[in-house]
Design a protein around this motif. Structure first.
Motif, short mmCIF file in Angstrom:
data_model
loop_
_atom_site.label_atom_id
_atom_site.label_comp_id
_atom_site.label_asym_id
_atom_site.label_seq_id
_atom_site.Cartn_x
_atom_site.Cartn_y
_atom_site.Cartn_z
N SER A 123 -5.74 1.11 -1.80
CA SER A 123 -4.52 1.98 -2.05
C SER A 123 -4.30 1.45 -3.45
O SER A 123 -3.65 0.38 -3.90
CB SER A 123 -3.50 1.79 -1.02
N PHE A 157 -5.57 -5.50 -7.98
CA PHE A 157 -5.10 -4.65 -6.99
C PHE A 157 -3.72 -4.72 -6.59
O PHE A 157 -3.23 -3.86 -5.95
CB PHE A 157 -6.10 -4.55 -5.69
N GLN A 204 3.25 -16.62 -0.67
CA GLN A 204 2.16 -15.79 -0.92
C GLN A 204 0.70 -16.41 -1.09
O GLN A 204 -0.39 -16.10 -1.17
CB GLN A 204 2.37 -14.84 -2.41
N GLN A 240 -11.14 -10.72 0.33
CA GLN A 240 -11.09 -9.22 -0.16
C GLN A 240 -12.39 -8.54 -0.40
O GLN A 240 -12.55 -7.32 -0.15
CB GLN A 240 -10.24 -9.13 -1.61
N ASP A 272 -8.66 -11.35 4.87
CA ASP A 272 -8.13 -9.93 4.40
C ASP A 272 -9.40 -9.46 3.60
O ASP A 272 -9.98 -10.14 2.98
CB ASP A 272 -6.90 -10.02 3.53
N ARG A 294 -10.50 -12.40 -8.80
CA ARG A 294 -10.25 -13.31 -7.64
C ARG A 294 -10.30 -14.75 -8.32
O ARG A 294 -10.16 -15.70 -7.33
CB ARG A 294 -10.72 -12.78 -6.37
N ARG A 312 0.90 -1.25 -0.15
CA ARG A 312 -0.01 0.07 -0.13
C ARG A 312 0.84 1.16 0.08
O ARG A 312 2.18 1.04 0.38
CB ARG A 312 -0.94 -0.07 1.14
N1 SAM Z 1 -1.42 -13.57 -1.41
C1 SAM Z 1 -2.20 -13.12 -0.49
C2 SAM Z 1 -3.80 -13.15 -1.32
O1 SAM Z 1 -3.61 -12.87 -2.57
O2 SAM Z 1 -4.67 -13.20 -0.66
C3 SAM Z 1 -2.12 -11.89 0.42
C4 SAM Z 1 -1.37 -10.70 -0.35
S1 SAM Z 1 -0.96 -9.32 0.41
C5 SAM Z 1 0.64 -9.33 0.96
C6 SAM Z 1 -1.91 -9.16 2.04
C7 SAM Z 1 -3.06 -8.09 1.70
O3 SAM Z 1 -2.92 -6.89 1.62
C8 SAM Z 1 -4.14 -8.70 0.80
O4 SAM Z 1 -4.61 -10.07 1.19
C9 SAM Z 1 -4.97 -7.63 0.63
O5 SAM Z 1 -6.22 -7.78 1.61
C10 SAM Z 1 -4.13 -6.41 0.85
N2 SAM Z 1 -3.71 -5.63 -0.09
C11 SAM Z 1 -2.90 -5.94 -1.34
N3 SAM Z 1 -2.87 -5.09 -2.25
C12 SAM Z 1 -3.74 -3.96 -1.77
C13 SAM Z 1 -4.22 -2.73 -2.21
N4 SAM Z 1 -3.64 -2.34 -3.25
N5 SAM Z 1 -4.72 -1.93 -1.66
C14 SAM Z 1 -5.29 -2.19 -0.25
N6 SAM Z 1 -4.85 -3.59 0.20
C15 SAM Z 1 -4.07 -4.24 -0.41
#
Ligand code: SAM
Length: 481
Positions: A373, A184, A222, A301, A339, A313, A72
């Motif tokens: 974000s 995203f 991941q 999400q 998340d 997704r 973010r």
């Molecule tokens: N690989 C996992 C997945 O795809 O579910 C998690 C990846 S990330 C390191 C952790 C979390 O950050 C994501 O599950 C998502 O909720 C959040 N995230 C990722 N990109 C984002 C963005 N552009 N804006 C807000 N939250 C974000």
């Protein structure tokens, strides 16, 4: 509660044992997800062989490394602020060199050197083995950059040095990169395509941790459920593998089974699971082994089919419910966390209500919730306007957080009166008279110390709770000791 992004850990400088032969001093600070903290242990291990001891005093350091996160915008701003701080330290310690590692290094590449004059070194997540050469370049007065992403680097042959460890729980990386291309998410651009680590090297690391007294391992990636070892190489090239490679391939269920059998008294967890890749055989292997914890981090999400599609997704709300139903059918006391992203482009009030109703259905044990974000270079940034106004994003996020708090309390209350096995990790933050550990479901349990010690598996009767913590009293050792 263990967090995917653990706020209390953010910016922690990592210190390991000192080697008397080493004369240079390394200060290393990490931000972002657990993968980054794990990578810093690999970096410290590589540099320990290059004459560096770690220090937690930045003013003493010859080399300052910051392992960065791009997920973010706020994460990137935090790093920019730290660079300003390093600049002020440089006035006291002019010989100090500064390197940027991780996702922000990969995203910005040599642009970093132009934007942040203090930076001497930029290294992406797949180039850490090149650090010795890059540091020589810097020593000779040149800036150095390596942001090449790899098809097969998994660092399986580097024994990570456990930094600031509690000596009880450890993380073991099993995959790198991500092929999901959620619209995203910046991860596929900063960490490259998905590849899996040789299961033999994973088991060796697990065995070594057990020998050194560790009692719990979290397998990290991941998208762990997509783990596939067929002799090395990218996941996407599996279809080109030979018949023999295909027949002897190891998937995530096989790997979990191998780990649980190799160390039957070690606890195993894993993170993160992507719903589209989680199969029934993984849930069945979890049910088969008492030492695989009953907890799944299953980010969704959004609860809206339209938004899930726009996020790429690869599953619907209904398919997600089927997966939840199957998990609860096979492992009734399995904890599930989420998340969630509030305010993805085009999200309507209807879509937001779908998210709330999905949460009502699942009643997650806990969750990690974020306002959308926009990340440069992602498909969403290129194709969709970031059109949800900030106050609306914030209000929706607040509603999601409030509902989660209600569900977290509902879930912790289900534990009241039960006797649960807890692995003691450390002293409770709030009281030096209490231990803190976690039950199988990953909920933090605190209880009076008596004669128990960190690393003990203790049966604890749960007598009280908050929405985040269980409070109990020990009734004896569990038979896992
Ligand atoms: N690989 C996992 C997945 O795809 O579910 C998690 C990846 S990330 C390191 C952790 C979390 O950050 C994501 O599950 C998502 O909720 C959040 N995230 C990722 N990109 C984002 C963005 N552009 N804006 C807000 N939250 C974000």
């Amino acid at each position: 509660m263990e967090k995917v992004i653990n706020e209390s850990q953010q910016g922690q400088s990592l210190v390991l044992e000192q080697d008397k032969k080493n004369s240079r001093k390394l200060y290393i600070e990490s931000y972002g997800c657990q993968m980054n903290f794990s990578d810093s242990e690999i970096v410290a291990s590589i540099l320990a062989n290059e004459g560096f001891n770690t220090t937690n005093n930045i003013e003493d350091a010859d080399l300052v490394l910051v392992n960065t996160c791009s997920i973010r915008d706020k994460a990137e701003q935090t790093v920019r602020k730290r660079l300003e701080h390093y600049n002020s330290v440089k006035k006291i310690n002019p010989g100090m060199k500064v390197g940027v590692l991780g996702c922000m290094a990969e995203r910005l590449k040599s642009q970093f050197l132009e934007e942040e004059k203090i930076v001497d070194l930029v290294v992406g997540p797949d180039a850490y083995k090149d650090l010795p050469n890059l540091i020589s370049e810097v020593d000779e007065g040149r800036d150095a950059v390596n942001v090449i992403l790899s098809k097969d680097e998994t660092y399986g042959d580097v024994a990570p040095v456990r930094l600031n460890s509690n000596g009880v729980t450890a993380f073991v990386s099993i995959t790198r990169g991500c092929d999901n291309m959620c619209t995203f998410c910046v991860v596929p651009f900063t960490r490259g395509r998905e590849r899996s680590r040789d299961p033999q090297s994973i088991i060796e690391e697990v065995n070594d941790l057990w020998e050194r007294g560790y009692k719990e391992v979290t397998l990290l990636g991941q998208n762990v459920d997509s783990y596939l070892w067929y002799g090395g190489g990218l996941k996407k090239d599996f279809e080109k593998a030979s018949d023999l490679q295909k027949a002897t391939a190891v998937n995530f269920a096989n790997l979990l089974d191998m780990c649980a059998i190799a160390q039957p008294k070690m606890r195993f967890r894993f993170s993160t699971s992507n719903p589209q890749d989680m199969t029934l055989d993984v849930i069945e292997i979890m049910a088969k082994h008492a030492n695989i914890c009953n907890y799944i981090h299953l980010p969704v999400q959004s609860g809206s089919n339209r938004i899930l599609k726009a996020m790429n997704r690869q599953h619907t709300r209904e398919e997600y419910f089927d997966l939840i139903d199957n998990i609860k059918k096979i492992i009734p006391d399995c904890a599930i966390s989420q998340d969630m992203i509030a305010g993805f482009p085009t999200e309507t009030e209807e879509d937001h209500k779908d998210t709330l109703s999905l949460m009502e259905y699942v009643k997650y044990d806990f969750g990690f919730m974020f306002a959308y974000s926009e990340r440069p270079g992602t498909l969403a940034a290129r194709k969709l306007e970031d059109d949800i106004e900030e106050p609306i994003k914030k209000r929706r996020l607040q509603e999601i957080i409030q509902l989660q708090q209600k569900h977290s309390l509902y879930r912790t209350q289900q534990h009241l009166g039960k006797i649960e096995e807890v692995l003691i990790e450390k002293e409770s933050k709030k009281s030096s008279l209490h231990w803190s550990g976690r039950n199988s479901q990953n909920t933090v349990v605190v209880f009076p110390k008596e004669n128990y010690k960190p690393g003990d598996f203790v049966n604890v009767k749960i007598i009280d709770c908050t929405s985040a913590t269980l409070i109990g009293e020990a009734v004896g050792y569990s038979n896992n000791n």
